[in-house]
Design a protein around this motif. Structure first.
Motif, PDB file in Angstrom:
ATOM      1  N   UNK A 258      77.587  75.050  31.890  1.00  0.00           N
ATOM      2  CA  UNK A 258      77.264  74.294  33.111  1.00  0.00           C
ATOM      3  C   UNK A 258      77.186  72.796  32.848  1.00  0.00           C
ATOM      4  N   UNK A 259      76.652  72.418  31.690  1.00  0.00           N
ATOM      5  CA  UNK A 259      76.371  70.995  31.439  1.00  0.00           C
ATOM      6  C   UNK A 259      77.543  70.232  30.813  1.00  0.00           C
ATOM      7  N   UNK A 260      78.714  70.881  30.738  1.00  0.00           N
ATOM      8  CA  UNK A 260      79.879  70.165  30.202  1.00  0.00           C
ATOM      9  C   UNK A 260      80.172  68.965  31.100  1.00  0.00           C
ATOM     10  N   UNK A 261      80.301  67.785  30.500  1.00  0.00           N
ATOM     11  CA  UNK A 261      80.600  66.580  31.269  1.00  0.00           C
ATOM     12  C   UNK A 261      79.367  65.831  31.737  1.00  0.00           C
ATOM     13  N   UNK A 262      78.183  66.358  31.411  1.00  0.00           N
ATOM     14  CA  UNK A 262      76.948  65.668  31.788  1.00  0.00           C
ATOM     15  C   UNK A 262      76.586  64.704  30.661  1.00  0.00           C
ATOM     16  N   UNK A 263      76.260  63.463  31.006  1.00  0.00           N
ATOM     17  CA  UNK A 263      75.888  62.480  29.993  1.00  0.00           C
ATOM     18  C   UNK A 263      74.439  62.074  30.182  1.00  0.00           C
ATOM     19  N   UNK A 264      73.792  61.774  29.073  1.00  0.00           N
ATOM     20  CA  UNK A 264      72.425  61.257  29.164  1.00  0.00           C
ATOM     21  C   UNK A 264      72.469  59.856  29.778  1.00  0.00           C
ATOM     22  N   UNK A 344      81.482  66.131  35.368  1.00  0.00           N
ATOM     23  CA  UNK A 344      81.573  67.558  35.703  1.00  0.00           C
ATOM     24  C   UNK A 344      82.719  67.784  36.679  1.00  0.00           C
ATOM     25  N   UNK A 345      83.478  68.826  36.424  1.00  0.00           N
ATOM     26  CA  UNK A 345      84.657  69.129  37.233  1.00  0.00           C
ATOM     27  C   UNK A 345      84.306  70.251  38.214  1.00  0.00           C
ATOM     28  N   UNK A 346      84.376  69.984  39.508  1.00  0.00           N
ATOM     29  CA  UNK A 346      83.952  71.011  40.472  1.00  0.00           C
ATOM     30  C   UNK A 346      84.735  72.322  40.356  1.00  0.00           C
ATOM     31  N   UNK A 347      86.027  72.231  40.096  1.00  0.00           N
ATOM     32  CA  UNK A 347      86.827  73.464  40.023  1.00  0.00           C
ATOM     33  C   UNK A 347      86.429  74.301  38.809  1.00  0.00           C
ATOM     34  N   UNK A 348      86.236  73.607  37.694  1.00  0.00           N
ATOM     35  CA  UNK A 348      85.821  74.279  36.474  1.00  0.00           C
ATOM     36  C   UNK A 348      84.433  74.902  36.666  1.00  0.00           C
ATOM     37  N   UNK A 349      83.570  74.160  37.330  1.00  0.00           N
ATOM     38  CA  UNK A 349      82.203  74.639  37.537  1.00  0.00           C
ATOM     39  C   UNK A 349      82.188  75.874  38.441  1.00  0.00           C
ATOM     40  N   UNK A 350      83.031  75.856  39.448  1.00  0.00           N
ATOM     41  CA  UNK A 350      83.103  77.006  40.348  1.00  0.00           C
ATOM     42  C   UNK A 350      83.461  78.271  39.550  1.00  0.00           C
ATOM     43  N   UNK A 351      84.434  78.129  38.658  1.00  0.00           N
ATOM     44  CA  UNK A 351      84.823  79.290  37.835  1.00  0.00           C
ATOM     45  C   UNK A 351      83.647  79.763  36.978  1.00  0.00           C
TER      46      UNK A 351
END
Lengths: 465, 465
Positions: A258-264, A344-351
C-alpha cells in the motif's frame, strides 16, 4: 515581477476600490447564489446553464470575451481578457452540492443572506464557500483592477466548470479539445481553505483519491437465521472481517504494498507545518475527538496531509428497519475511498486493494466490484516557482500574518489534470474556513474571507504581473 | 390411550372422509388466505379482526364455543369444545408476515391458487404455510372426526393468536389473565417443518432467541474524508472490528462465558439425528454452500439445532447510494440475534454480549443499545411423555416412514411460555417443508402437507384420546 513598476499608489487605489465596492460585490454574489446550480441532479440542468450565462454576462462587462461552451453535461465558461507577456489561467466551479438533508437548513439554501454571528458576518447559502464565493473573489479583484487601471492586469483566461460536484465527466475531453487556449503560464485555483482562521494558506500538496466498491456475496438468497444460523456463512460477518483486516493495530493500512510511492515529509516542511497555526486541539475537539486516531508515529497534520488512507465510506447489508428481522442476508456492501500521497499510483493501488480482499475470501463467498469508479494521483505543487514566493508575500501583506505553504487532506484532481494534460503548474490559494460546512447544511462563507480574499487576489496579481 | 377402543373402522372412516372432503377443505383454506391479516402494519388491523372472525365462525360450525377476544393489539381466538378426561390445547396463529418485496411475487400474495409444480401441487399465497395452512390441518381433522363420530375426539381448546409475526405483545398478559381456561394436559402446536420432505418430524428442542442492537457513535457529525481522513476515528471500521471480534477462527463465539448452560447432545440423540433423513448436501447446496460454516467439530445438524449462535442480521452506516460520497459517518449500526440452547439465560447472555462490546470500544467512541428487544430461553420438550411415542407411531403410520424427534434451529417462544406460565408441556408437529419460502415472496404449502397433515392429526388424536 513588475509589482514595483505598477506602483504602490496603484495597488492602494485598487484596494480602496475593493473596500468601497464591497456592498455591490456582495450583491453580485447573492445573485449568483440564488441560482440553484446543483450539477448532480438533472432537475437543475437549466439552472446550471443559467449560472454559466450569468457568469458570461458578468465577465463580458469586465471586457472579457466570454462564452458558455456546451458539453455533454453542463457548460464550461471560458473567458479571455487582458494583454501582455504574462498569461494566467483562473479555475473555479459554478456548480454546487445538493442540499439534502433540507430539514437541517435554517433557511432556504438558495435564498442567501448576510448573517451576523459571534465570529463575524457570514454569507449563508449553498455555494457561498464552495465555490461561488471563492471564484468571485478573483473576478471582483479583476473588476477593481480594471476600475482603477482601465485594463486587466495581464492576459487572463478564466475557466469555470459546472460539473465539479458531480465527478467532472466533461472536464478531461474539454481540456484536451481546447488545450491551446487553456494553457497559460500558471493556473490559479480558488477552491481550498485556510489552515486556521486568519492564516493565509497556499496548498503545497493535495492528496489523490481512489474510489472503489465491492459486494460480498454469500448464500444464494436471504436465509432465516433459525433455519440456517450456525451452518450459514454470513456475509455481514465476513465483510466485517475484511474491513477489519484493512488496518493493523497501529492504524497502518495492512494492504500489501500500500505504501509504495509514499515519501516522508522533509524535515524543513514538517517544521513549517508545525508552526503554521494549525490548532490541533480545536480541530480534533470540534468533532468530539480527544486524540488523533490515525497511523501511530505521525502528527495529526501528517495524518491528514501527508499520509495515505483507506477509508470506509459506506457499509451495509441485512435488515435496517425498526425492531428485529432474523435474516442472514445474501449480500453485504462496502464503499471505499483511499487518499493518495506522493507517487502512489491509483491503478496499481486498486489492484492491491482488490487482491487483499480476494485473497481473504472464505469458501462459498465471492466478490463483485464496481468498475465505474475513478482514481487520481496526489498533486505536489512546484512551490519553488517564483510565483509561490510572490504570492506568499502578497498574502502576508494582506493578512498581517506570514502566509504558509500547507498540505491539504482533500483531493482537487484539476491541479493534476492541468499538469498532465496541459503541462501547466497550478497554485491553489483559498480563503474558506474549516467551519464553512461545505457539502453540508447551512454552508457559509465569512464576509472577511470574501472581502480579504478579493484584496488578496489584487495583491497577488500586482506581484505576478 | 383409547385408540384401540375407537376402533380401526372409525379411524379409517375419518381418513376416508378427509380424502373425500379435501377439495372443500382447500376451498376453506383459500378463503382464509384471501384475508390479508398482516399483523405488523396497522393498515391491516381490520383484516386481522376479519381473519379472527372467520375462524370463530368456522369453529362454531364444528360445535365449539368460539370467541374473538379483544386485546390491546389483535384479537385472540379462543374456542372450547368436546368432552372427556383428556384435555388438549391446540395453538396456531392466523396473522401473516408482510409481503414486501411485492415485485418478487409472481402473483398477488392474497389471491391464492393451487399450482402444479415439478414437486407436486402447492398452495401458493402468503400464510399458506405459516401458519394458516398448518393450523387448518388440525381444524380439518376435528371436522372430519366430528363428521364420522358426531362429536369432537376429546375436550379441545383452540387458541389462535394474531400477533405471532409481530412479537406477540399481548400473548403473555392474555395467557396470565386466562390461565385457567387455557391450561390443558398438553399443548399441540403446528408451526414447524419436516426435517426432510416426507419425513414426519416432532420437535424435541427449539433454540431460544436473544435480540439486541447497538449504535456505535464516533465523531459528533459526519466528517469529510479529505479534511478528517487519517486522524478521524471511523465508526464503520470500529464496528467491523467489533463484529469480527465476536467469533474466533474456529467459528466459535468469542464472547466470554457465552457457552455457559450449553450441553453436548447425548450420544443416542445424536445417532437418531444422524439417521433422521436430513440431506446435508441438499440443505447446504440449495443455498449455495459447499460446506457448513459454523463451529468446527460439530455436524451441520448440531450447528443448526444444538449449538448457540451470535448472528449479525443488519449492519450499516455511511453512504449507500449510487457512486461515491467521501464521508466518515458519525454512527454505525448493528443488529444481533443469538440463538440459545440448553440452559442459556437470555438476560445473562445480553449482559455478556454487551460487556464484550463495551470492553473493546476505542477512546472517543461510545455505544448505545436498543433496550426494547426481547429474549427467550431454549425450549426442550418432555419427549419422554407417552404422548410423544403415541404421536410418533401415528405419524409413522401415515407417512410410511419412521417419525423422528428432531431439533429445530428456529425459536418458537410459545412453547416455553406454555411451560413457564401455564405449567403445560407442548408437542410441536408440523408439515411445512424447508422450501416453503415462509417470510419470503411466493410462499407455498404443499397440498401433500395439507392433506397428509390433516390425516396425521386424525391419527394422532385417535391415539391420544
Amino acid at each position: 515581477m513588475s509589482g514595483e513598476a505598477t506602483g504602490k499608489t496603484g495597488l492602494e487605489a485598487v484596494l480602496a476600490g475593493i473596500d468601497a465596492a464591497l456592498p455591490a460585490a456582495l450583491d453580485r454574489l447573492m445573485e449568483l447564489l440564488r441560482i440553484p446550480s446543483i450539477s448532480t441532479d438533472p432537475a437543475w440542468k437549466a439552472d446550471c446553464a443559467r449560472a454559466a450565462d450569468w457568469l458570461v454576462a458578468d465577465l463580458k462587462s469586465l471586457g472579457f470575451t466570454a462564452e458558455s461552451r456546451p458539453t455533454p453535461g453542463h457548460p464550461m465558461v471560458v473567458a479571455h481578457g487582458g494583454t501582455g507577456e504574462r498569461h494566467l489561467l483562473f479555475y473555479g466551479h459554478y456548480d454546487v452540492q445538493p442540499v439534502d438533508p433540507l430539514n437541517l437548513w435554517h433557511r432556504d439554501p438558495f435564498d442567501p443572506v448576510i448573517e451576523a454571528t459571534a465570529k463575524g458576518d457570514v454569507i449563508r447559502g449553498r455555494g457561498s464557500s464552495d465555490d461561488k464565493g471563492q471564484l468571485m473573489t478573483f473576478i471582483e479583484a479583476c473588476r477593481a483592477w480594471k476600475a482603477v487601471h482601465g485594463t486587466l492586469p495581464c492576459r487572463i483566461t478564466i475557466f469555470l466548470e459546472g460539473e465539479e460536484e458531480s465527478g467532472s465527466p466533461s472536464l478531461i475531453p474539454f481540456m484536451r479539445d481546447n488545450a491551446g487556449e487553456l494553457t497559460a503560464d500558471l493556473a490559479l485555483i480558488c477552491d481550498t481553505s485556510m489552515v486556521s482562521p486568519g492564516v493565509p494558506s497556499i496548498a503545497g500538496q493535495l492528496r489523490g483519491m481512489l474510489k472503489d466498491e465491492f459486494t460480498l456475496h454469500g448464500p444464494k438468497i436471504d436465509l432465516h437465521s433459525g433455519h440456517y444460523g450456525g451452518p450459514a456463512l454470513n456475509p455481514l460477518r465476513e465483510i466485517s472481517k475484511l474491513v477489519a483486516s484493512f488496518h493493523d493495530d497501529q492504524g497502518r493500512v495492512a494492504v500489501e504494498g500500500f505504501y509504495a510511492g509514499v515519501h516522508e515529509v522533509p524535515a524543513d516542511l514538517k517544521r513549517q507545518w508545525e508552526s503554521c497555526g494549525f490548532d490541533e486541539a480545536d480541530y480534533l475537539g470540534s468533532v468530539g475527538f480527544t486524540r488523533a486516531h490515525g497511523e501511530a508515529g505521525y502528527s495529526t497534520l501528517e495524518q491528514q496531509w501527508a499520509r495515505p488512507t483507506l477509508e470506509i465510506n459506506g457499509l451495509w447489508g441485512g435488515y435496517q428497519g425498526a425492531g428485529s428481522k432474523t435474516v442472514i442476508p445474501a449480500e453485504a456492501h462496502c464503499k471505499i475511498t483511499c487518499r493518495l500521497v506522493g507517487d502512489m499510483d491509483p491503478d496499481d493501488l486498486r489492484r492491491k486493494v482488490r487482491a487483499h480482499v480476494e485473497a481473504r475470501l472464505p469458501k462459498d463467498a465471492r466478490v463483485t466490484w464496481d468498475n465505474n469508479l475513478e482514481g487520481s494521483p496526489a498533486a505536489v505543487m512546484k512551490t519553488d516557482r517564483p510565483e509561490f514566493e510572490a504570492a506568499r508575500q502578497a498574502l502576508s501583506d494582506e493578512w498581517n500574518r506570514e502566509a504558509v505553504i500547507v498540505g491539504m487532506g482533500g483531493s482537487i484532481p484539476i491541479a493534476g489534470f492541468f499538469k498532465t494534460i496541459l503541462g501547466m503548474d497550478a497554485m491553489l490559494i483559498g480563503f474558506a474556513n474549516d467551519d464553512d460546512a461545505i457539502h453540508s447544511p447551512n454552508e457559509k462563507y465569512d464576509v472577511q474571507s470574501f472581502h480579504k480574499g478579493i484584496r488578496s487576489w489584487a495583491r497577488v496579481l500586482e506581484r505576478l504581473v
